[in-house]
Design a protein around this motif. Structure first.
Motif, PDB file in Angstrom:
ATOM      1  N   ARG A 162       0.830  -1.211   0.000  1.00  0.00           N
ATOM      2  CA  ARG A 162       0.000   0.000   0.000  1.00  0.00           C
ATOM      3  C   ARG A 162       0.864   1.262   0.000  1.00  0.00           C
ATOM      4  N   ILE A 163       0.180   2.384  -0.257  1.00  0.00           N
ATOM      5  CA  ILE A 163       0.761   3.717  -0.094  1.00  0.00           C
ATOM      6  C   ILE A 163       0.069   4.352   1.097  1.00  0.00           C
ATOM      7  N   ASP A 164       0.829   4.799   2.087  1.00  0.00           N
ATOM      8  CA  ASP A 164       0.217   5.428   3.250  1.00  0.00           C
ATOM      9  C   ASP A 164       1.081   6.595   3.721  1.00  0.00           C
ATOM     10  N   LEU A 165       0.731   7.172   4.859  1.00  0.00           N
ATOM     11  CA  LEU A 165       1.438   8.356   5.343  1.00  0.00           C
ATOM     12  C   LEU A 165       2.916   8.083   5.573  1.00  0.00           C
ATOM     13  N   SER A 166       3.234   6.898   6.075  1.00  0.00           N
ATOM     14  CA  SER A 166       4.641   6.572   6.328  1.00  0.00           C
ATOM     15  C   SER A 166       5.460   6.611   5.044  1.00  0.00           C
ATOM     16  N   SER A 167       4.926   6.052   3.967  1.00  0.00           N
ATOM     17  CA  SER A 167       5.670   6.054   2.700  1.00  0.00           C
ATOM     18  C   SER A 167       5.770   7.461   2.128  1.00  0.00           C
ATOM     19  N   ILE A 168       4.749   8.279   2.343  1.00  0.00           N
ATOM     20  CA  ILE A 168       4.788   9.666   1.871  1.00  0.00           C
ATOM     21  C   ILE A 168       5.846  10.453   2.635  1.00  0.00           C
ATOM     22  N   LEU A 169       5.989  10.184   3.932  1.00  0.00           N
ATOM     23  CA  LEU A 169       7.022  10.852   4.726  1.00  0.00           C
ATOM     24  C   LEU A 169       8.418  10.413   4.285  1.00  0.00           C
ATOM     25  N   LEU A 170       8.560   9.137   3.929  1.00  0.00           N
ATOM     26  CA  LEU A 170       9.840   8.664   3.392  1.00  0.00           C
ATOM     27  C   LEU A 170      10.151   9.370   2.070  1.00  0.00           C
ATOM     28  N   PHE A 171       9.134   9.537   1.235  1.00  0.00           N
ATOM     29  CA  PHE A 171       9.283  10.295  -0.005  1.00  0.00           C
ATOM     30  C   PHE A 171       9.769  11.713   0.303  1.00  0.00           C
ATOM     31  N   ALA A 172       9.125  12.372   1.281  1.00  0.00           N
ATOM     32  CA  ALA A 172       9.471  13.754   1.621  1.00  0.00           C
ATOM     33  C   ALA A 172      10.908  13.868   2.128  1.00  0.00           C
ATOM     34  N   LEU A 173      11.346  12.862   2.874  1.00  0.00           N
ATOM     35  CA  LEU A 173      12.699  12.877   3.424  1.00  0.00           C
ATOM     36  C   LEU A 173      13.740  12.965   2.307  1.00  0.00           C
ATOM     37  N   VAL A 174      13.597  12.116   1.304  1.00  0.00           N
ATOM     38  CA  VAL A 174      14.543  12.133   0.183  1.00  0.00           C
ATOM     39  C   VAL A 174      14.328  13.364  -0.690  1.00  0.00           C
ATOM     40  N   PHE A 175      13.069  13.774  -0.838  1.00  0.00           N
ATOM     41  CA  PHE A 175      12.750  14.944  -1.670  1.00  0.00           C
ATOM     42  C   PHE A 175      13.464  16.192  -1.159  1.00  0.00           C
ATOM     43  N   PHE A 176      13.433  16.419   0.164  1.00  0.00           N
ATOM     44  CA  PHE A 176      14.070  17.611   0.718  1.00  0.00           C
ATOM     45  C   PHE A 176      15.579  17.465   0.837  1.00  0.00           C
ATOM     46  N   TRP A 177      16.079  16.227   0.806  1.00  0.00           N
ATOM     47  CA  TRP A 177      17.530  16.008   0.824  1.00  0.00           C
ATOM     48  C   TRP A 177      18.158  16.310  -0.530  1.00  0.00           C
ATOM     49  N   THR A 178      17.417  16.102  -1.596  1.00  0.00           N
ATOM     50  CA  THR A 178      17.987  16.169  -2.940  1.00  0.00           C
ATOM     51  C   THR A 178      18.544  17.542  -3.321  1.00  0.00           C
ATOM     52  N   PRO A 179      17.793  18.654  -3.147  1.00  0.00           N
ATOM     53  CA  PRO A 179      18.344  19.947  -3.582  1.00  0.00           C
ATOM     54  C   PRO A 179      19.666  20.334  -2.920  1.00  0.00           C
ATOM     55  N   PRO A 180      19.792  20.277  -1.580  1.00  0.00           N
ATOM     56  CA  PRO A 180      21.102  20.660  -1.017  1.00  0.00           C
ATOM     57  C   PRO A 180      22.232  19.739  -1.462  1.00  0.00           C
ATOM     58  N   HIS A 181      21.911  18.462  -1.632  1.00  0.00           N
ATOM     59  CA  HIS A 181      22.919  17.515  -2.125  1.00  0.00           C
ATOM     60  C   HIS A 181      23.374  17.898  -3.526  1.00  0.00           C
ATOM     61  N   PHE A 182      22.413  18.142  -4.418  1.00  0.00           N
ATOM     62  CA  PHE A 182      22.760  18.371  -5.812  1.00  0.00           C
ATOM     63  C   PHE A 182      23.328  19.772  -6.034  1.00  0.00           C
ATOM     64  N   TRP A 183      22.814  20.766  -5.329  1.00  0.00           N
ATOM     65  CA  TRP A 183      23.331  22.126  -5.511  1.00  0.00           C
ATOM     66  C   TRP A 183      24.777  22.245  -5.056  1.00  0.00           C
ATOM     67  N   ALA A 184      25.173  21.473  -4.037  1.00  0.00           N
ATOM     68  CA  ALA A 184      26.579  21.475  -3.631  1.00  0.00           C
ATOM     69  C   ALA A 184      27.466  21.001  -4.782  1.00  0.00           C
ATOM     70  N   LEU A 185      27.002  19.945  -5.487  1.00  0.00           N
ATOM     71  CA  LEU A 185      27.736  19.472  -6.660  1.00  0.00           C
ATOM     72  C   LEU A 185      27.681  20.490  -7.788  1.00  0.00           C
ATOM     73  N   ALA A 186      26.530  21.157  -7.925  1.00  0.00           N
ATOM     74  CA  ALA A 186      26.373  22.126  -9.010  1.00  0.00           C
ATOM     75  C   ALA A 186      27.291  23.328  -8.839  1.00  0.00           C
ATOM     76  N   ILE A 187      27.572  23.705  -7.593  1.00  0.00           N
ATOM     77  CA  ILE A 187      28.513  24.803  -7.353  1.00  0.00           C
ATOM     78  C   ILE A 187      29.899  24.424  -7.875  1.00  0.00           C
ATOM     79  N   VAL A 188      30.303  23.196  -7.598  1.00  0.00           N
ATOM     80  CA  VAL A 188      31.619  22.728  -8.051  1.00  0.00           C
ATOM     81  C   VAL A 188      31.669  22.691  -9.579  1.00  0.00           C
ATOM     82  N   ARG A 189      30.552  22.300 -10.212  1.00  0.00           N
ATOM     83  CA  ARG A 189      30.511  22.142 -11.665  1.00  0.00           C
ATOM     84  C   ARG A 189      29.797  23.292 -12.360  1.00  0.00           C
ATOM     85  N   LYS A 190      29.790  24.459 -11.746  1.00  0.00           N
ATOM     86  CA  LYS A 190      29.033  25.598 -12.283  1.00  0.00           C
ATOM     87  C   LYS A 190      29.436  25.949 -13.708  1.00  0.00           C
ATOM     88  N   ASN A 191      30.722  25.983 -13.985  1.00  0.00           N
ATOM     89  CA  ASN A 191      31.182  26.355 -15.321  1.00  0.00           C
ATOM     90  C   ASN A 191      30.754  25.339 -16.373  1.00  0.00           C
TER      91      ASN A 191
END
Length: 221
Positions: A162-191
Motif C-alpha cells: 500500500r501507499i500510506d502516510l509513512s511512505s509519503i514521509l519517506l518520499f518527503a525525506l529524500v525529496f528535501f535532501w535532494t536539492p542541497p545535495h545536488f546544488w553542492a555538486l552544481a557549485i563545483v561544476r558551475k562552469n
C-alpha cells in the motif's frame, strides 16, 4: 566496434551504478521498515532487482536524451554515447529493455503497486525532469528531485502492498535532501553547466544564493 570488456563497461556506465546503489539503499531501508524486520529473501531480491533495472534504465534513457548536452560538459563528455563508443539507438534499446524488465519483475514477483510506483518514477525522471525541467528552470532539481524520492515508496509498497502516510514521509525525506545535495555538486561544476546551457541555480542566481537555498532546504530536511 569494441571488445566485450569495453562494451560491458559502457553498458554499465549507462546505468550510473553508483546512483543505482544509492537508490537501492533507500528502497531496502523502506522495505525493512515496512516489514518490521527481515522479509523473505526472495522478496528482497526481486524488489532490489526490479529497482536496479528501473533506476539503471532511467539513467540510460537520461543519457540518451542528454547525449548532445553531455558533449559540452567535462564531467560527462566521456560517457559512451557522446564519446562515440555507442550508437544512440543502442543506448535507447538497452534503456527500454531495462525499464520494461523492471516493470515485469516487480509486477510478477512483488506486487502491482510497487511496479506502478517504479514506472511513475521512470516517467517522472525521463519526461518531467530530463526532457522538460532540466533546461527550463533553475528549480529543475527541486521539482525533478521527486523522481529520486520514489524508491523508498517502492520499498514500502513491496513490504506492505500500500501507499500510506509513512511512505509519503519517506518520499518527503529524500525529496528535501535532494536539492542541497545536488546544488553542492552544481557549485563545483558551475562552469560546466553554464557551458552546456543548463540553468542550474549557481549559474542563474549565483553561488551566494545557492548556498542560502542549501541552508534553507537543510533546515526543512
Amino acid at each position: 566496434r569494441f571488445g566485450f570488456h569495453q562494451r560491458f563497461k559502457d553498458l554499465l556506465a549507462l546505468t550510473k551504478p553508483v546512483v543505482v546503489l544509492l537508490l537501492l539503499a533507500t528502497t531496502l531501508t523502506a522495505l525493512l521498515a515496512g516489514w518490521g524486520g527481515w522479509p523473505p529473501l526472495t522478496l528482497v531480491l526481486w524488489t532490489l532487482l526490479g529497482g536496479a533495472l528501473a533506476a539503471g534504465g532511467s539513467s540510460a534513457l537520461n543519457q540518451f536524451i542528454d547525449r548532445d548536452l553531455d558533449k559540452n560538459m567535462q564531467r560527462t563528455e566521456n560517457r559512451p554515447i557522446p564519446a562515440g563508443r555507442m550508437y544512440p539507438a543502442e543506448g535507447l534499446a538497452f534503456a527500454l529493455a531495462l525499464c520494461l524488465s523492471s516493470y515485469y519483475i516487480l509486477a510478477s514477483f512483488v506486487n502491482l503497486i510497487a511496479a506502478v510506483l517504479s514506472l511513475v518514477g521512470i516517467v517522472y525522471y525521463v519526461l518531467i525532469y530530463s526532457i522538460w525541467l532540466k533546461k527550463a528552470t533553475a528549480q529543475n532539481i527541486v521539482i525533478g528531485g521527486g523522481a529520486g524520492a520514489i524508491p523508498p515508496m517502492v520499498g514500502w509498497a513491496a513490504a506492505t502492498g500500500r501507499i500510506d502516510l509513512s511512505s509519503i514521509l519517506l518520499f518527503a525525506l529524500v525529496f528535501f535532501w535532494t536539492p542541497p545535495h545536488f546544488w553542492a555538486l552544481a557549485i563545483v561544476r558551475k562552469n560546466d553547466y553554464a557551458r552546456a546551457g543548463v540553468p542550474m541555480l549557481p549559474v542563474i542566481r549565483g553561488e551566494a544564493e545557492t548556498r542560502r537555498q542549501i541552508w534553507v532546504y537543510t533546515l526543512e530536511l
